[in-house]
Structure formats: structure tokens, C-alpha cells
Scaffold this motif. Structure first.
Motif, PDB file in Angstrom:
ATOM      1  N   THR A 135       0.817  -1.219   0.000  1.00 58.99           N
ATOM      2  CA  THR A 135       0.000   0.000   0.000  1.00 58.99           C
ATOM      3  C   THR A 135       0.846   1.262   0.000  1.00 58.99           C
ATOM      4  O   THR A 135       0.341   2.354  -0.243  1.00 58.99           O
ATOM      5  CB  THR A 135      -0.923   0.037   1.233  1.00 58.99           C
ATOM      6  N   GLY A 136       2.120   1.128   0.301  1.00 58.87           N
ATOM      7  CA  GLY A 136       3.022   2.276   0.293  1.00 58.87           C
ATOM      8  C   GLY A 136       3.080   3.042   1.597  1.00 58.87           C
ATOM      9  O   GLY A 136       3.786   4.045   1.692  1.00 58.87           O
ATOM     10  N   SER A 140       6.018   5.600   2.353  1.00 57.45           N
ATOM     11  CA  SER A 140       5.596   7.002   2.394  1.00 57.45           C
ATOM     12  C   SER A 140       6.026   7.663   3.700  1.00 57.45           C
ATOM     13  O   SER A 140       6.512   8.802   3.708  1.00 57.45           O
ATOM     14  CB  SER A 140       4.083   7.093   2.223  1.00 57.45           C
ATOM     15  N   GLU A 145       6.744  -5.468  -6.171  1.00 61.41           N
ATOM     16  CA  GLU A 145       5.654  -4.498  -6.099  1.00 61.41           C
ATOM     17  C   GLU A 145       4.330  -5.230  -6.280  1.00 61.41           C
ATOM     18  O   GLU A 145       4.162  -5.981  -7.245  1.00 61.41           O
ATOM     19  CB  GLU A 145       5.793  -3.427  -7.181  1.00 61.41           C
ATOM     20  N   ARG A 196       1.087  -4.537  -7.443  1.00 61.58           N
ATOM     21  CA  ARG A 196       0.457  -3.467  -8.235  1.00 61.58           C
ATOM     22  C   ARG A 196      -1.006  -3.241  -7.863  1.00 61.58           C
ATOM     23  O   ARG A 196      -1.476  -2.102  -7.878  1.00 61.58           O
ATOM     24  CB  ARG A 196       0.568  -3.780  -9.731  1.00 61.58           C
ATOM     25  N   ALA A 215      -1.720  -0.553  -5.335  1.00 57.57           N
ATOM     26  CA  ALA A 215      -1.511   0.831  -5.786  1.00 57.57           C
ATOM     27  C   ALA A 215      -0.666   1.679  -4.829  1.00 57.57           C
ATOM     28  O   ALA A 215      -0.929   2.851  -4.631  1.00 57.57           O
ATOM     29  CB  ALA A 215      -2.855   1.500  -6.048  1.00 57.57           C
ATOM     30  N   ARG A 263       2.219   2.941  -5.233  1.00 59.01           N
ATOM     31  CA  ARG A 263       2.895   4.058  -5.910  1.00 59.01           C
ATOM     32  C   ARG A 263       2.138   5.374  -5.732  1.00 59.01           C
ATOM     33  O   ARG A 263       2.750   6.427  -5.668  1.00 59.01           O
ATOM     34  CB  ARG A 263       3.010   3.792  -7.411  1.00 59.01           C
ATOM     35  N   ARG A 264       0.831   5.285  -5.708  1.00 55.58           N
ATOM     36  CA  ARG A 264       0.017   6.501  -5.583  1.00 55.58           C
ATOM     37  C   ARG A 264       0.258   7.230  -4.272  1.00 55.58           C
ATOM     38  O   ARG A 264      -0.033   8.424  -4.166  1.00 55.58           O
ATOM     39  CB  ARG A 264      -1.465   6.166  -5.715  1.00 55.58           C
ATOM     40  N   ASN A 265       0.763   6.528  -3.268  1.00 50.00           N
ATOM     41  CA  ASN A 265       1.000   7.129  -1.961  1.00 50.00           C
ATOM     42  C   ASN A 265       2.419   7.650  -1.781  1.00 50.00           C
ATOM     43  O   ASN A 265       2.757   8.139  -0.706  1.00 50.00           O
ATOM     44  CB  ASN A 265       0.682   6.104  -0.865  1.00 50.00           C
ATOM     45  N   ASP A 272       6.535  11.984  -6.039  1.00 45.39           N
ATOM     46  CA  ASP A 272       6.791  11.855  -7.477  1.00 45.39           C
ATOM     47  C   ASP A 272       8.303  11.841  -7.748  1.00 45.39           C
ATOM     48  O   ASP A 272       8.888  12.852  -8.145  1.00 45.39           O
ATOM     49  CB  ASP A 272       6.115  13.007  -8.224  1.00 45.39           C
TER      50      ASP A 272
END
Length: 172
Positions: free
Chosen positions: A125-126, A130, A151, A153, A156, A158-160, A163
Motif C-alpha cells: 500500500t506504500g 511514504s 511491487e 500493483r 496501488a 505508488r500513488r502514496n 513523485d
């Protein structure tokens, strides 16, 4: 080399309904471990991140991160759960699906402006990655990227994350 073939699936761990991707079977395979570290080093080095330090997340991130730091010729900094570091620490609290947790790093481990790459075995979940990014940025370091062996996928994660470049060797 097919790294997926070296990663064991354990159903219902740590609780029913979870399919745990266990990299300990990859770690015990000398050729697989070498391939994973070399491949991650090549991809991260090829991304031109110019990291000065790898921050490894407790605990499998220590294994991957230390080997990767050695391969890249840069320093390694452990980020730990509370109460594990013997000197003054910076800390960050973060939310888990079942409560709160905290991560810590020694106050003298990183200097503001240092270029940092965060490494762990897996991103789901990141949340932990994060939180580690927030800790690194709280110190005033430049976060240059993330590196993972696996990972997930569908979760998700990466969304957390901020950039910056994210490299993962195996995707599920």
C-alpha cells in the motif's frame, strides 16, 4: 533469471485472506540474490539518481539496502521501529489499517541536503515507504527515488509515494 520462481507464496499470512510474498526463499538462493541486487543496482544507477545514501526500512530493507549500498559504493542508513536506536532520533508517526506506528532514524545519520534513495523488499500500500519519505524530507534531505524487489500493483502503493523514480524488479 526468473526472480518470481524464487519468491514463495504463503496464503493466509499474517492473517486470513492475505497472500504473503516471501522473499526469504530468494535470499537463500545465492545466484538469485546476486541477480536481484545487481539488477536493482543497474536500474537505479541507470536512472541517474546520484544517491549518496540508501535508507533501508526495517527489517528486510536492511538486507536489500545494505547489499545495494555496498554495490553502489554509497552509505547505508537504517530506519527502525521505536526504541531500537541508541542515540537521539528523528521520528515520524504514520497510520496503519489497524492503528498507528512510528519510524525512527538517528539524528546524526543524515545531513540536510543529502541525496537519499529509500529501499525495501516490497511495496504494497506504500504506507511505510511514504512514512519513511516524510522522515527523510523532515530532515531536509533530497529524496531521489525508491527501490523494491517486489511491487504488489493491485494495492496501488505508488500513488502514496512522492513523485520520484520508483524501481521494482518483480510485479504481482
Amino acid at each position: 533469471m526468473d526472480l518470481k520462481s524464487l519468491i514463495r507464496d504463503i496464503p493466509d499470512f499474517p492473517k486470513p485472506g492475505i497472500l504473503f510474498r516471501d522473499i526469504t526463499t530468494l535470499l537463500r538462493d545465492a545466484a538469485g540474490l546476486r541477480h536481484a541486487i545487481d539488477s536493482l543496482a543497474d536500474k537505479l544507477d541507470g536512472a541517474g539518481l546520484n544517491a549518496e545514501y540508501i535508507v533501508g526500512i526495517e527489517s528486510r530493507g536492511f538486507i536489500i539496502g545494505a547489499a545495494l549500498a555496498y554495490k553502489l559504493g554509497i552509505g547505508f542508513i537504517p530506519v527502525r521501529k521505536p526504541g531500537k536506536l541508541p542515540s537521539l532520533v528523528h521520528s515520524v508517526e504514520y497510520e496503519l489499517e489497524y492503528g498507528m506506528d512510528k519510524l525512527e532514524v538517528h539524528q546524526d545519520a543524515l545531513q540536510p541536503g543529502s541525496r537519499v534513495l529509500i529501499v525495501d523488499d516490497l511495496i504494497a500500500t506504500g504506507g511505510t515507504a511514504s512514512a519513511t519519505a516524510k522522515l527523510v524530507q523532515q530532515i531536509g534531505c533530497e529524496l531521489v527515488g525508491f527501490g523494491f524487489i517486489v511491487e504488489l500493483r493491485d494495492l496501488a502503493g505508488r500513488r502514496n509515494l512522492p513523485d520520484v523514480p520508483i524501481v521494482a524488479l518483480v510485479e504481482y
